[in-house]
Scaffold this motif. Structure first.
Motif, PDB file in Angstrom:
ATOM      1  N   ASP A 123       0.853  -1.217   0.000  1.00  0.00           N
ATOM      2  CA  ASP A 123       0.000   0.000   0.000  1.00  0.00           C
ATOM      3  C   ASP A 123       0.876   1.249   0.000  1.00  0.00           C
ATOM      4  O   ASP A 123       0.636   2.207  -0.741  1.00  0.00           O
ATOM      5  N   ILE A 124       1.883   1.216   0.871  1.00  0.00           N
ATOM      6  CA  ILE A 124       2.746   2.394   1.011  1.00  0.00           C
ATOM      7  C   ILE A 124       3.449   2.678  -0.318  1.00  0.00           C
ATOM      8  O   ILE A 124       3.491   3.821  -0.782  1.00  0.00           O
ATOM      9  N   LYS A 125       3.968   1.617  -0.935  1.00  0.00           N
ATOM     10  CA  LYS A 125       4.677   1.808  -2.218  1.00  0.00           C
ATOM     11  C   LYS A 125       3.740   2.403  -3.262  1.00  0.00           C
ATOM     12  O   LYS A 125       4.132   3.281  -4.039  1.00  0.00           O
ATOM     13  N   GLU A 126       2.509   1.919  -3.243  1.00  0.00           N
ATOM     14  CA  GLU A 126       1.516   2.416  -4.215  1.00  0.00           C
ATOM     15  C   GLU A 126       1.253   3.917  -3.992  1.00  0.00           C
ATOM     16  O   GLU A 126       1.220   4.704  -4.940  1.00  0.00           O
ATOM     17  N   VAL A 127       1.098   4.312  -2.735  1.00  0.00           N
ATOM     18  CA  VAL A 127       0.805   5.718  -2.429  1.00  0.00           C
ATOM     19  C   VAL A 127       2.024   6.600  -2.767  1.00  0.00           C
ATOM     20  O   VAL A 127       1.877   7.682  -3.341  1.00  0.00           O
ATOM     21  N   VAL A 128       3.214   6.111  -2.418  1.00  0.00           N
ATOM     22  CA  VAL A 128       4.429   6.899  -2.697  1.00  0.00           C
ATOM     23  C   VAL A 128       4.583   7.113  -4.209  1.00  0.00           C
ATOM     24  O   VAL A 128       4.868   8.227  -4.669  1.00  0.00           O
ATOM     25  N   ALA A 129       4.342   6.053  -4.982  1.00  0.00           N
ATOM     26  CA  ALA A 129       4.470   6.169  -6.449  1.00  0.00           C
ATOM     27  C   ALA A 129       3.408   7.134  -6.981  1.00  0.00           C
ATOM     28  O   ALA A 129       3.693   7.963  -7.859  1.00  0.00           O
ATOM     29  N   TYR A 130       2.213   7.035  -6.438  1.00  0.00           N
ATOM     30  CA  TYR A 130       1.124   7.917  -6.880  1.00  0.00           C
ATOM     31  C   TYR A 130       1.469   9.380  -6.581  1.00  0.00           C
ATOM     32  O   TYR A 130       1.325  10.262  -7.427  1.00  0.00           O
ATOM     33  N   ALA A 131       1.938   9.603  -5.368  1.00  0.00           N
ATOM     34  CA  ALA A 131       2.251  10.978  -4.939  1.00  0.00           C
ATOM     35  C   ALA A 131       3.351  11.577  -5.808  1.00  0.00           C
ATOM     36  O   ALA A 131       3.317  12.770  -6.125  1.00  0.00           O
ATOM     37  N   SER A 132       4.318  10.753  -6.197  1.00  0.00           N
ATOM     38  CA  SER A 132       5.429  11.313  -6.975  1.00  0.00           C
ATOM     39  C   SER A 132       4.928  11.822  -8.327  1.00  0.00           C
ATOM     40  O   SER A 132       5.458  12.783  -8.872  1.00  0.00           O
ATOM     41  N   LYS A 133       3.880  11.196  -8.859  1.00  0.00           N
ATOM     42  CA  LYS A 133       3.308  11.689 -10.132  1.00  0.00           C
ATOM     43  C   LYS A 133       2.653  13.049  -9.939  1.00  0.00           C
ATOM     44  O   LYS A 133       2.469  13.799 -10.896  1.00  0.00           O
ATOM     45  N   LYS A 134       2.256  13.335  -8.708  1.00  0.00           N
ATOM     46  CA  LYS A 134       1.641  14.638  -8.405  1.00  0.00           C
ATOM     47  C   LYS A 134       2.674  15.580  -7.765  1.00  0.00           C
ATOM     48  O   LYS A 134       2.307  16.583  -7.170  1.00  0.00           O
ATOM     49  N   PHE A 135       3.918  15.185  -7.831  1.00  0.00           N
ATOM     50  CA  PHE A 135       5.023  15.993  -7.294  1.00  0.00           C
ATOM     51  C   PHE A 135       4.840  16.292  -5.807  1.00  0.00           C
ATOM     52  O   PHE A 135       5.180  17.371  -5.329  1.00  0.00           O
ATOM     53  N   VAL A 136       4.282  15.319  -5.112  1.00  0.00           N
ATOM     54  CA  VAL A 136       4.118  15.438  -3.662  1.00  0.00           C
ATOM     55  C   VAL A 136       5.089  14.455  -3.008  1.00  0.00           C
ATOM     56  O   VAL A 136       5.117  13.273  -3.345  1.00  0.00           O
ATOM     57  N   THR A 137       5.898  14.978  -2.084  1.00  0.00           N
ATOM     58  CA  THR A 137       6.810  14.134  -1.307  1.00  0.00           C
ATOM     59  C   THR A 137       6.070  13.709  -0.039  1.00  0.00           C
ATOM     60  O   THR A 137       5.364  14.513   0.559  1.00  0.00           O
ATOM     61  N   ILE A 138       6.268  12.461   0.361  1.00  0.00           N
ATOM     62  CA  ILE A 138       5.608  12.002   1.590  1.00  0.00           C
ATOM     63  C   ILE A 138       6.643  11.888   2.697  1.00  0.00           C
ATOM     64  O   ILE A 138       7.701  11.274   2.525  1.00  0.00           O
ATOM     65  N   ILE A 139       6.321  12.484   3.829  1.00  0.00           N
ATOM     66  CA  ILE A 139       7.168  12.332   5.022  1.00  0.00           C
ATOM     67  C   ILE A 139       6.407  11.441   5.999  1.00  0.00           C
ATOM     68  O   ILE A 139       5.332  11.809   6.470  1.00  0.00           O
ATOM     69  N   PRO A 140       6.959  10.251   6.290  1.00  0.00           N
ATOM     70  CA  PRO A 140       6.296   9.383   7.263  1.00  0.00           C
ATOM     71  C   PRO A 140       6.650   9.830   8.669  1.00  0.00           C
ATOM     72  O   PRO A 140       7.771  10.295   8.909  1.00  0.00           O
ATOM     73  N   GLU A 141       5.714   9.696   9.589  1.00  0.00           N
ATOM     74  CA  GLU A 141       6.039   9.974  10.995  1.00  0.00           C
ATOM     75  C   GLU A 141       5.878   8.715  11.831  1.00  0.00           C
ATOM     76  O   GLU A 141       4.817   8.090  11.841  1.00  0.00           O
ATOM     77  N   ILE A 142       6.966   8.351  12.492  1.00  0.00           N
ATOM     78  CA  ILE A 142       6.988   7.225  13.432  1.00  0.00           C
ATOM     79  C   ILE A 142       7.290   7.851  14.793  1.00  0.00           C
ATOM     80  O   ILE A 142       8.408   8.302  15.045  1.00  0.00           O
ATOM     81  N   GLU A 143       6.291   7.875  15.659  1.00  0.00           N
ATOM     82  CA  GLU A 143       6.426   8.586  16.935  1.00  0.00           C
ATOM     83  C   GLU A 143       7.344   7.865  17.921  1.00  0.00           C
ATOM     84  O   GLU A 143       7.256   6.649  18.083  1.00  0.00           O
ATOM     85  N   MET A 144       8.188   8.638  18.592  1.00  0.00           N
ATOM     86  CA  MET A 144       8.988   8.126  19.707  1.00  0.00           C
ATOM     87  C   MET A 144       9.548   9.294  20.509  1.00  0.00           C
ATOM     88  O   MET A 144       9.643  10.386  19.936  1.00  0.00           O
ATOM     89  N   PRO A 145       9.892   9.198  21.745  1.00  0.00           N
ATOM     90  CA  PRO A 145       9.627   8.040  22.612  1.00  0.00           C
ATOM     91  C   PRO A 145       8.207   8.048  23.202  1.00  0.00           C
ATOM     92  O   PRO A 145       7.784   7.077  23.781  1.00  0.00           O
ATOM     93  N   GLY A 146       7.476   9.169  23.003  1.00  0.00           N
ATOM     94  CA  GLY A 146       6.089   9.218  23.484  1.00  0.00           C
ATOM     95  C   GLY A 146       5.127   8.699  22.420  1.00  0.00           C
ATOM     96  O   GLY A 146       5.560   8.212  21.371  1.00  0.00           O
ATOM     97  N   HIS A 147       3.852   8.827  22.695  1.00  0.00           N
ATOM     98  CA  HIS A 147       2.794   8.385  21.763  1.00  0.00           C
ATOM     99  C   HIS A 147       3.050   6.959  21.269  1.00  0.00           C
ATOM    100  O   HIS A 147       2.866   6.662  20.094  1.00  0.00           O
ATOM    101  N   SER A 148       3.499   6.114  22.197  1.00  0.00           N
ATOM    102  CA  SER A 148       3.925   4.759  21.806  1.00  0.00           C
ATOM    103  C   SER A 148       3.148   3.657  22.517  1.00  0.00           C
ATOM    104  O   SER A 148       3.598   2.513  22.568  1.00  0.00           O
ATOM    105  N   GLN A 149       1.996   3.991  23.068  1.00  0.00           N
ATOM    106  CA  GLN A 149       1.262   2.985  23.846  1.00  0.00           C
ATOM    107  C   GLN A 149       0.841   1.791  22.991  1.00  0.00           C
ATOM    108  O   GLN A 149       0.889   0.643  23.452  1.00  0.00           O
TER     109      GLN A 149
END
Ligand code: ACM
Length: 534
Positions: free
Chosen positions: A244-270
């Motif tokens: 899914d992620i690869k599909e969205v990243v490829a799609y976004a690149s056609k629209k010249f949109v860069t995707i920044i993923p957020e992986i929370e740490m050390p909080g918001h980790s419950q």
């Protein structure tokens, strides 16, 4: 002659032609000179890429695809030379990476840009010179015309972002693509995808399958106002596979949109701890994926095992997202469990740290080193300043502008995302007239009033402000329709602040263009808030 030109431009931008909504482009171009007449696309119009340039050719196809979908017009794209009639895409290496020039006359449309991205933004402006039907996929009898004018345009900031929180509520791949489509219409170029939260982990990590089998599902969700403490007794979950992620990243690149993923740490980790409790400060505790909103005290413990785990996670994430930046959260990490933990207190002593804030800084610094060693750059919320800022970090200033100002003075790049101007989960109209939201008061006018050129910064320091971002936190936003409603029309103000040159603020003039952009938003079927647009 020069002063006449300046007068004309000043007239156009102040009250003249924009006030008639003829040239109601959002974001407003740097320079637009109106002209009389319009270009009409015909079934025999030619679309030519001057020379042969693969990037420009693929953008030219976006034009012909859209003309076909909206007007049933079948045009072909061919390489060739500049002529006096037709539609032309031409490379111009004098222009900036995202800049373009667009000339529309009754005989010809000519687009110049250095890159495909510039040509793409020229198209977005061209579409706003056409009947709103161009944004629709149901063909109609409207004539495919474009108003004549000359545009020279380039963005004020390189970072123009929107964040969607897929942690509190999950949004389908189809909706994320649609959201990216809408961003691109308004020349927003960065989608910040908030993928992990106390209430749900949303990205498949092959090495740690429990993150999706356990951490992506909560047993129920809070419903209604926070104070009511009511829950729906219904399990809620969802996650994106790596495909899914690869599909969205490829799609976004056609629209010249860069995707920044957020992986929370050390909080918001419950949610993470529900599956891997050994990474918490109290491994014997039974953690569960959070069901209520708010900041959880269950945070990651800075053990070696935790660093190994998070580095494994980030390695998979970095392989999926080709962009430069990885967002690691860093916000709202309560220090209670670190204060109570023998391990944390011993570590503070061993590392000769002052307190738990310096321990947070140590945590973020380790992660920064890892991300940097992989050739990427770390981005975090402004709490990453506390206890000392990591050398390579970019800061996203959310608690107002203070964190961003401090970071810029320390020579760090900054994205301005102050909650009081850009938190799109806040109410945009009288709460009595609106669906339940988290609170706040952020009408379109307030959003529009933000000026990133802050008096606290010298001209040199201000160069570190790379752009702006608005955030859609989704505790109270459970559906795509509501997410759109909170995003629009306020994203138009964000787009204008991020793209258009610094000019005296004129909300009345902006509002006129937003009102005339309603036809565009209607054609795009955006569920926007109409409160200020009546
Ligand atoms: C945030 O709103 N906690 C970044």
């Amino acid at each position: 002659m020069k002063s006449f030109f300046l007068l004309l431009v000043t007239f156009c931008f102040s009250e003249g032609l924009f006030a008639q909504n003829s040239y109601a482009i959002i974001p407003q171009p740097e320079k637009l000179i109106p002209a009389s007449g319009s270009y009409t696309f015909q079934s025999n119009s030619t679309v030519t890429v001057v020379g042969s340039n693969a990037e420009l050719t693929s953008v030219a196809h976006l034009l012909t695809d859209q003309l076909k979908a909206a007007f049933g017009l079948s045009l072909t794209v061919k390489p060739g030379t500049m002529k006096s009639t037709g539609i032309f895409f031409e490379q111009n290496n004098q222009l900036g990476e995202e800049a373009y020039q667009l000339s529309v006359t009754p005989k010809k449309i000519a687009i110049q840009s250095k890159t495909g991205k510039g040509a793409f933004y020229a198209l977005q402006s061209l579409f706003q010179l056409m009947p709103s039907q161009i944004f629709s996929v149901t063909t109609s009898n409207q004539k495919p015309t474009a108003l004549a004018c000359q545009i020279e345009d380039a963005p004020r900031f390189s970072y123009r972002g929107l964040m969607l929180d897929a942690g509190r509520h999950f949004y389908s791949v189809a909706f994320i693509k649609h959201y990216i489509d809408l961003m691109a219409v308004y020349k927003l170029n960065t989608f910040h995808w908030h993928l992990t939260e106390d209430q749900g982990w949303r990205i498949e990590i092959k090495k740690y399958p429990l993150l999706t089998s356990i951490s992506s599902i909560r047993k129920e969700s809070m419903v209604g106002s926070y104070g009511d403490m009511k829950f729906d007794k219904t399990p809620y979950g969802g996650f994106y596979t790596q495909e899914d992620i690869k599909e969205v990243v490829a799609y976004a690149s056609k629209k010249f949109v860069t995707i920044i993923p957020e992986i929370e740490m050390p909080g918001h980790s419950q949610a993470l701890l529900a599956a891997y409790p050994q990474l918490g400060c109290n491994p014997d505790k039974i953690y569960e994926v959070a069901t209520k909103w708010g900041v959880s005290e269950d945070v990651l413990c800075p053990r070696e095992e935790t660093f190994t785990f998070m580095q494994d996670v980030l390695s998979e994430v970095m392989n999926l997202f080709p962009g430069q930046y990885i967002h690691i959260g860093g916000d709202e990490c309560p220090k209670k469990q670190w204060k109570e933990s023998r391990f944390c207190q011993d570590l503070i002593k061993k590392l000769k740290l002052k307190d738990e804030h310096e321990l947070q800084s140590y945590f973020i610094g380790r992660i920064d080193q890892f991300i940097t060693s992989k050739g990427k750059k770390m981005l975090g919320w402004d709490e990453i300043l506390e206890g000392g800022l990591s050398p390579n970090a970019m800061v996203m200033s959310w608690r107002g502008t203070a964190g961003g100002i401090e970071a810029a003075k320390l020579n760090h790049d900054v994205v301005m995302s102050p909650n009081n101007f850009f938190y799109l989960d806040y109410y945009q109209a009288d709460p009595k007239t609106q669906p339940l939201a988290i609170g706040g008061n952020l009408p379109l006018s307030k959003c529009y009033s933000f000026e990133p050129d802050l008096p606290e910064l010298t001209a040199q320091e201000a160069k570190h402000i790379v752009g702006v971002q608005a955030n859609v936190w989704t505790e109270y936003i459970a559906t795509p329709a509501y997410a759109e409603y909170m995003t629009f029309p306020r994203a138009l103000a964000l787009s204008e602040i991020g793209w258009s040159p610094k000019r005296p603020k004129n909300y009345a003039e902006f509002l006129k263009r937003v009102k005339s952009s309603k036809a565009t938003m209607d054609a795009l079927k955006i569920n926007y808030c109409n409160e200020d647009l009546k």
